[in-house]
Scaffold this motif. Structure first.
Motif, mmCIF file in Angstrom:
data_model
loop_
_atom_site.group_PDB
_atom_site.id
_atom_site.type_symbol
_atom_site.label_atom_id
_atom_site.label_comp_id
_atom_site.label_asym_id
_atom_site.label_seq_id
_atom_site.Cartn_x
_atom_site.Cartn_y
_atom_site.Cartn_z
ATOM 1 N N ARG A 28 -0.035 36.481 44.223
ATOM 2 C CA ARG A 28 -0.589 36.778 45.555
ATOM 3 C C ARG A 28 -1.764 37.747 45.486
ATOM 4 N NH1 ARG A 28 2.177 37.170 50.469
ATOM 5 N NH2 ARG A 28 1.452 39.302 50.524
ATOM 6 N N SER A 30 -3.635 40.980 46.064
ATOM 7 C CA SER A 30 -3.151 42.335 46.337
ATOM 8 C C SER A 30 -3.895 42.876 47.561
ATOM 9 C CB SER A 30 -3.359 43.240 45.124
ATOM 10 O OG SER A 30 -4.728 43.361 44.839
ATOM 11 N N ASN A 67 -5.436 33.293 41.233
ATOM 12 C CA ASN A 67 -5.213 33.759 42.605
ATOM 13 C C ASN A 67 -6.469 33.664 43.446
ATOM 14 O OD1 ASN A 67 -6.855 35.979 42.292
ATOM 15 N ND2 ASN A 67 -5.279 37.491 42.727
ATOM 16 N N TYR A 350 -3.071 34.057 54.711
ATOM 17 C CA TYR A 350 -2.820 35.506 54.693
ATOM 18 C C TYR A 350 -1.933 35.895 55.873
ATOM 19 C CZ TYR A 350 -6.607 35.332 51.316
ATOM 20 O OH TYR A 350 -7.368 35.027 50.221
ATOM 21 N N PRO A 653 11.703 39.292 43.260
ATOM 22 C CA PRO A 653 10.295 38.883 43.330
ATOM 23 C C PRO A 653 9.706 39.201 44.710
ATOM 24 C CG PRO A 653 11.610 37.145 42.376
ATOM 25 C CD PRO A 653 12.573 38.197 42.856
ATOM 26 N N LEU A 654 8.463 39.661 44.712
ATOM 27 C CA LEU A 654 7.785 40.069 45.935
ATOM 28 C C LEU A 654 7.851 38.979 47.001
ATOM 29 C CD1 LEU A 654 5.929 41.995 47.511
ATOM 30 C CD2 LEU A 654 3.990 40.979 46.339
ATOM 31 N N GLN A 655 7.529 37.744 46.577
ATOM 32 C CA GLN A 655 7.464 36.661 47.551
ATOM 33 C C GLN A 655 8.818 36.454 48.221
ATOM 34 O OE1 GLN A 655 4.448 35.303 48.401
ATOM 35 N NE2 GLN A 655 5.734 34.686 50.111
ATOM 36 N N GLU A 656 9.859 36.522 47.407
ATOM 37 C CA GLU A 656 11.198 36.311 47.950
ATOM 38 C C GLU A 656 11.509 37.390 48.997
ATOM 39 O OE1 GLU A 656 14.128 35.844 44.845
ATOM 40 O OE2 GLU A 656 15.735 36.504 46.197
ATOM 41 N N ILE A 658 9.455 39.148 50.776
ATOM 42 C CA ILE A 658 8.646 38.976 51.982
ATOM 43 C C ILE A 658 9.168 37.821 52.820
ATOM 44 C CG2 ILE A 658 6.330 38.348 52.789
ATOM 45 C CD1 ILE A 658 5.247 40.348 50.947
ATOM 46 N N ASP A 659 9.538 36.732 52.146
ATOM 47 C CA ASP A 659 10.098 35.587 52.873
ATOM 48 C C ASP A 659 11.376 35.977 53.603
ATOM 49 O OD1 ASP A 659 8.019 34.128 51.970
ATOM 50 O OD2 ASP A 659 9.125 33.084 50.392
ATOM 51 N N ASP A 672 4.879 42.147 40.844
ATOM 52 C CA ASP A 672 5.494 40.860 41.166
ATOM 53 C C ASP A 672 6.952 41.037 41.520
ATOM 54 O OD1 ASP A 672 3.178 39.479 40.607
ATOM 55 O OD2 ASP A 672 3.594 39.663 38.471
#
Ligand code: ATP
Ligand code: MG
Length: 900
Positions: A28, A30, A67, A350, A653-656, A658-659, A672
C-alpha cells in the motif's frame, strides 16, 4: 488490451497487475507524512517507505515490491510548485507508480519489464520512446554500459534513441553518503513528425515528457571521493501516473485526462466559462485542480492547515487555490466543491478520502473563510509595499514575514503577486523572519531537521557494530512491551558528539545497548525514563531516541562512578512512571471510543499526548462540547473501565486490520504487519504504545479541561489513576476547609455558599443605600459653606466610596436646593479610575456656563475627557491622584466664563 479506452484507475491497476504477475508484492501507499523520518517534510517518491531497506537496517519478507505512492513535491529538495499551473506535467500532489527489487533482479529485468509494459501491454509506439543512460562528466564513475547493453537488446529499440547524461540527471543519491547509483530515464516523444532527434537537449523541451526513471542502486557513498560497491544491488523505479495516463488517453495535458479533467470541469461549472474561455486562461484552472487534489489528500492524512511545517503547506495550498479562484471570478469559498469531486474520483484507490470526506470539505471551507477576511487587506498592504520598490529591488524578508504573521498571506502567494508586477522576493529572509517570529512566540521547530553530524556518527557506529557482530542487521532490538528491565554490555558511549571509551561522574552521555526496553516517544506517548547501572556506576536516563535508522540511543547523565564500554549493564525503566503512562494511554483509546459514541464518528484524532501525569487528546469537531456531552463522555469512559475489559493486542497484516475496521492514526509509520489493540467491540486501533492489561487498571478517569486549539479542533485533557485520585483528594480537602470556614459539613457546602452569596448581595444593597444617604447628609452640611466665585455659588467635593448614581443623585439635589447661580463638581474613584460629575443651574446655562464644557475642562488634569447635557455632565480619566487638582481648576473656568 485496448489502452485508448482505459480509465486512469484502470491504468493504475494494470501497472500493479503487471508487476504482480512478475512476482512482485503489492504494498500500500504509505502516508504523505513520512513516519519516523524527521528529515523529510513529505513523502516525495515511492522509495521513501523502503529507505531503511536500502540502508540495510530494515528487512522485508519479500524481495520484489510494487505500488502506487502518494507523493508531494512542494518543499525542500523537490519543490515543483513554481511549475504547477505553468505546465501540463508537474503537480504538487501526484501518484508515483513503482517497482522494486531488494537484492533480487537487476538492470536486465528492470529494463525488460519497463519495455514490455510500455510497448506490449500498453502498446506505446516504440519509436516514440527515448532513453537516457549515465555517463559521468567528471570521468570518475564508470559509464553505465550495462544499461546500454540491455536497452540494445529490447525488441524494436534502436540505439539512436539513446543519449548519455551526467550526474545531475542520471546519477541518483539518497544523501551526501549512503546507497546510490546510475539511473536510466524514459522519455516520450509527443511530436515525432518533427523528425529524428540529434541533440540530447531536445529531450528537455516541450516536445518530450519524462515518464519513468529506473534507478540502479549499486554503490555506497562513503565520502565525496569514495564509492564502494554494495554487496547486494537494488532497483528503484518511479513512473508518473498522470503523465502516462495522458499519453495513453491521447491527451496533450495531464489536466485533460479522466484523472483531472473532472476537477477542471467542476471549476468551469462554477465560473460559467466556455471551453474556449477556459483554455485561453488555463493557469487558474490547473492550479485549482491541482491544489484541490493536494489539499484533499493532505487532510485525509491528517495534515490540516496551520502555521508550521506540513500544516503551513496545507494552509498555503488552500489559500493559493482560493486566490487563483479570484482570477476566474470566484469570490466565495468554492474549493470544497472541487475537493468533493477529488474524493469521488479517487476513493476506491485511496479509501482514506472516503473515510474523511466531511472533515476534508469542512476544513477547506473554514480555511477559505478565514483567508477571505484578510486577503483584501493583505493585498492592499502588499501593493503599497510594491509601489515603493524601484525596478530590480527585492521584497525584503521582514516584509514577507510580516505579511504572513499579520495578514496570513503565505510567502508563495506574496511571490505570485510580486512576480505579476515584476519583482522578486527574498525567500531566505522569509525563513529567517519566520524563525524569529517562532522563537518570539515560543513555537516549535519550524521545519524539523536533525543535526546531520549526529545522524552520521550513529550511522557509522551502527555499521561498525554490525560488522563486528555486536548488532545484527536490524540494529538495536526494541522491545518495550514485555519486561521493564534488561541486561547487556555497554556497546558504545557518546559524549559531546564523540565516541568515548568511558565517562565520568556528571557527564551527559548517550548509551547504546544491544536491546532496550525503554519506550521511545511515538504516537503521542512520551519516552520512558529510568536508569542504566553497572557494578559501581549509575546513569540516570531521561530520554531515548533514534538518531539513525536501527540506532536507538539512551540519553542521560552519569550520577555515580565511571561507566565504560564493555561493562555489563542493567537498564531499568522507571516502573511507577511507566504504569501511569500506560493508564493514560489505555484511557486515550477509551476516550476516543466514547467521543465516537457521544458526539459522532467525525471526531477523529488530530493529535495526542500521553504523559505520566495527564493525557491530552485533540480531535476534529466544530463546536465546544456542552457540559452534558462532557459528562456523558466521562461517564462512558468510566463505565468501560469498570466493565473490566481485557486489552487484546495482536499483530497482523495492515490490510487485514484496516479491512476489519481498525483505526489508523496520522503520523504513525505502519509496516506491513501492525500492532492492533482491541477492547470489547467498541475500541479497535492500530497502536504501537504500551497499555494496561485490563481496562479496570485505569482505575478512574476525570476530564480536567475542554477547549479549542485551532479552528475545528477541540482538546480534552484528563487524568487517570494516581493523578485522578490526587485530584479528588485535593478537591475534597478544599471542600473540607471551605465547609469548616462556613461551620458546616461538605454536604451542605453548595447550599451554604448560595445562602452566603444572597446575604452578601443584600448587604451590598443596604450599604449602597446608606452611602447615598450619607452623601446627601454631607451635601446638606456643605451647602452652609459654599465657595463664592464672583456671583456664582460653587461646591467641589471628593466623595469617597460612591458610585455614579450617588454622584448624580447628589448633583440633582444640589440643583434643587440651590436653584439659582449654582455649580457643583463632584469627584470619586471607581475601580482605580477617576470620575467627575458636574451640574449647573438653569440661569447659568442661559449665560453660557455649560456642564459639558466644564467637565471637559476639569478632566484635563486627570488625563481624560467627557461630556453630556448642559445641565449635567460626566467625565473620566486615567490619573486618580490628580482628582483634587481637577476640582481646584473649576474656579478658573468660571472666572473665564464670567469675563466673556
Ligand atoms: P521532472 O524532471 O519532469 O521534474 P524528475 O526527474 O523530477 O521529473 P523523478 O524524481 O525521476 O522525476 O520522479 C520519477 C517520475 O515521477 C518522473 O519520471 C515523472 O513521471 C514523475 N514526476 C516527478 N515529479 C512530478 C510532478 N511534480 N508531477 C507529476 N509527476 C511527477
Ligand atoms: Mg522534478
Amino acid at each position: 488490451m485496448k489502452t485508448k479506452n482505459m480509465t486512469g484507475n484502470e491504468i493504475r491497476q494494470s501497472f500493479i497487475d503487471y508487476f504482480i504477475s512478475k512476482g512482485h508484492k503489492f504494498v500500500r501507499s504509505s502516508s504523505l507524512v513520512p513516519g519516523g523520518d524527521a528529515t523529510l517534510l513529505f513523502t516525495n517518491a515511492g522509495m521513501v517507505q523502503f529507505k531503511d531497506v536500502f540502508l540495510g537496517t530494515d528487512e522485508r519478507d519479500y524481495t520484489r515490491a510494487t505500488n502506487s505512492q502518494k507523493c508531494m513535491r512542494v518543499a525542500g529538495k523537490h519543490n515543483d510548485l513554481e511549475d504547477v499551473g505553468q505546465d501540463d506535467t508537474h503537480h504538487t500532489f501526484f501518484e508515483m507508480m513503482g517497482n522494486w527489487s531488494f537484492g533480487d533482479y537487476y538492470k536486465k529485468e528492470a529494463i525488460g519489464y519497463a519495455w514490455e509494459l510500455l510497448t506490449e501491454v500498453w502498446k506505446l509506439p516504440k519509436e516514440r520512446l527515448y532513453v537516457t543512460v549515465f555517463e559521468d562528466e567528471q570521468g570518475q564513475i564508470p559509464t553505465d554500459e550495462e544499461a546500454v547493453e540491455f536497452w540494445s537488446q529490447q525488441e524494436g529499440f534502436s540505439l539512436d534513441r539513446l543519449f548519455y547524461l551526467g550526474r545531475k540527471e542520471n546519477f541518483w543519491e539518497m544523501g551526501d553518503t549512503g546507497p546510490c547509483g546510475p539511473c536510466s530515464e524514459i522519455h516520450y516523444d509527443f511530436h515525432p513528425e518533427l523528425g529524428p532527434v540529434t541533440d540530447k537537449s531536445t529531450l528537455d523541451t516541450d516536445r518530450f515528457t519524462e515518464i519513468w526513471n529506473l534507478v540502479f542502486i549499486q554503490y555506497n557513498r562513503k565520502s565525496p571521493e569514495k564509492l564502494d560497491p554494495l554487496p547486494s544491488r537494488h532497483v528503484d523505479t518511479g513512473l508518473g501516473l498522470e503523465r502516462v495516463v495522458a499519453i495513453l488517453q491521447g491527451k496533450d495535458s495531464n489536466y485533460r485526462t479522466d484523472l483531472m479533467l473532472p476537477l477542471v470541469e467542476a471549476v468551469q461549472e462554477l465560473t460559467g466559462d466556455s471551453d474556449e474561455e477556459r483554455d485561453a486562461n488555463f493557469t487558474p484552472y490547473r492550479v485549482i485542480a491541482d491544489h484541490a487534489r493536494a489539499a484533499a489528500f493532505l487532510i485525509a492524512d491528517g495534515v490540516v492547515p496551520g502555521n508550521l511545517g506540513r500544516n503551513y503547506v496545507c494552509r498555503m495550498i488552500v489559500r493559493r487555490a482560493y486566490r487563483f479562484g479570484g482570477h476566474v471570478g470566484l469570490q466565495e469559498p468554492f474549493l470544497a466543491l472541487i475537493a468533493g469531486v477529488v474524493v469521488d474520483l479517487y476513493q476506491d484507490a485511496y479509501p482514506e478520502l472516503k473515510q474523511n470526506r466531511k472533515i476534508i470539505l469542512n476544513t477547506i471551507t473554514r480555511e477559505e473563510e478565514q483567508f477571505q477576511q484578510t486577503l483584501e487587506n493583505a493585498t492592499l498592504h502588499l501593493e503599497d509595499l510594491l509601489d515603493k520598490l524601484e525596478p530590480g529591488d527585492v521584497l525584503q524578508g521582514s516584509d514577507t514575514g510580516n505579511l504572513y504573521t499579520t495578514y496570513g498571506l503565505p510567502l508563495e502567494i506574496t511571490r505570485d503577486i510580486a512576480r505579476e508586477r515584476g519583482f522578486q522576493v527574498d525567500q531566505e529572509g522569509f525563513q529567517r523572519a519566520m524563525e524569529a517570529h517562532r522563537l518570539n512566540s515560543g513555537g516549535g521547530q519550524a521545519m524539523g531537521d536533525l543535526g546531520g553530524e549526529e545522524v552520521e556518527l550513529f550511522h557509522e557506529l551502527l555499521q561498525k557494530l554490525q560488522a563486528e557482530g555486536q548488532l545484527d542487521s536490524a540494529g538495536v532490538i526494541y522491545d518495550p512491551y514485555q519486561e521493564l528491565t534488561v541486561e547487556g554490555p555497554v556497546l558504545a558511549l557518546v559524549k559531546d558528539g564523540k565516541l568515548v571509551e568511558s565517562a565520568q561522574e556528571k557527564d551527559p552521555v548517550q548509551v547504546v545497548l544491544p536491546k532496550t526496553v525503554f519506550y521511545m516517544e511515538a504516537g503521542g506517548q512520551v519516552s520512558d525514563t529510568g536508569t542504566i547501572s553497572g557494578e559501581d556506576w549509575l546513569i540516570e536516563v531521561d530520554d531515548i531516541y533514534q538518531p539513525a535508522a536501527g540506532m536507538i540511543v539512551h540519553k542521560g547523565k552519569v550520577s555515580k562512578g565511571q561507566p565504560a564500554v564493555g561493562d555489563l549493564a542493567q537498564a531499568a525503566v522507571d516502573a511507577r512512571r511507566r504504569k501511569d503512562i500506560m493508564r493514560n494511554h489505555t484511557a486515550t483509546h477509551l476516550l476516543h471510543a466514547a467521543l465516537d459514541k457521544v458526539i459522532g464518528e467525525h471526531a477523529r484524532q488530530a493529535g495526542s499526548l500521553v504523559a505520566p501525569d495527564h493525557l491530552r487528546f485533540d480531535f476534529t469537531h466544530n463546536q465546544a462540547l456542552s457540559d452534558q456531552e462532557l459528562l456523558a463522555v466521562e461517564e462512558e469512559v468510566n463505565r468501560r473501565i469498570l466493565e473490566d475489559h481485557p486489552l487484546r493486542i495482536v499483530s497482523k497484516p495492515l490490510q487485514e486490520a484496516i479491512d476489519e475496521g481498525a483505526r489508523a492514526l496520522f503520523g504513525e509509520k505502519y509496516g506491513d504487519v501492525v500492532r492492533t489493540i482491541k477492547m470489547g467491540d467498541f475500541s479497535y486501533e492500530l497502536c504501537g504504545g504500551t497499555h494496561c492489561e485490563r481496562s479496570s487498571d485505569v482505575a478512574l478517569f476525570l476530564i480536567t479541561s475542554e477547549g479549542s486549539t485551532a479552528a475545528g479542533i477541540r482538546r480534552i485533557e484528563a487524568v487517570t489513576g494516581r493523578a485522578a485520585y490526587q485530584l479528588v483528594r485535593s478537591r475534597f480537602q478544599e471542600m473540607k476547609e471551605a465547609a469548616a470556614a462556613l461551620s458546616s459539613g461538605p454536604d451542605q457546602l453548595a447550599s451554604q455558599v448560595n445562602a452566603l452569596v444572597d446575604q452578601y448581595k443584600t448587604a451590598e444593597k443596604t450599604r449602597d443605600k446608606l452611602l447615598r444617604k450619607l452623601a446627601v447628609i454631607e451635601l446638606d452640611a456643605a451647602l452652609q459653606d459654599l465657595d463664592q466665585v464672583g456671583d456664582v455659588k460653587l461646591l467641589t467635593r471628593i466623595v469617597e466610596e460612591a458610585d455614579l448614581d450617588t454622584l448624580r443623585l447628589v448633583a440633582d439635589r444640589f440643583r434643587q436646593l440651590v436653584p439659582e447661580r449654582g455649580i457643583i463638581v463632584l469627584g470619586t474613584v471607581i475601580a482605580d479610575s477617576p470620575r467627575l460629575v458636574a451640574a449647573v443651574t438653569e440661569d447659568l446655562i442661559q449665560e453660557g456656563y455649560k456642564a459639558g464644557e466644564l467637565v471637559q475642562y476639569a478632566a484635563k488634569p486627570i488625563g481624560g475627557g467627557g461630556g453630556g447635557r448642559p445641565a449635567m455632565a460626566e467625565a473620566g480619566g486615567k490619573h486618580p491622584e490628580k482628582l483634587q487638582e481637577a476640582l481646584a481648576s473649576v474656579p478658573a473656568w468660571i472666572k473665564d466664563k464670567t469675563k466673556s
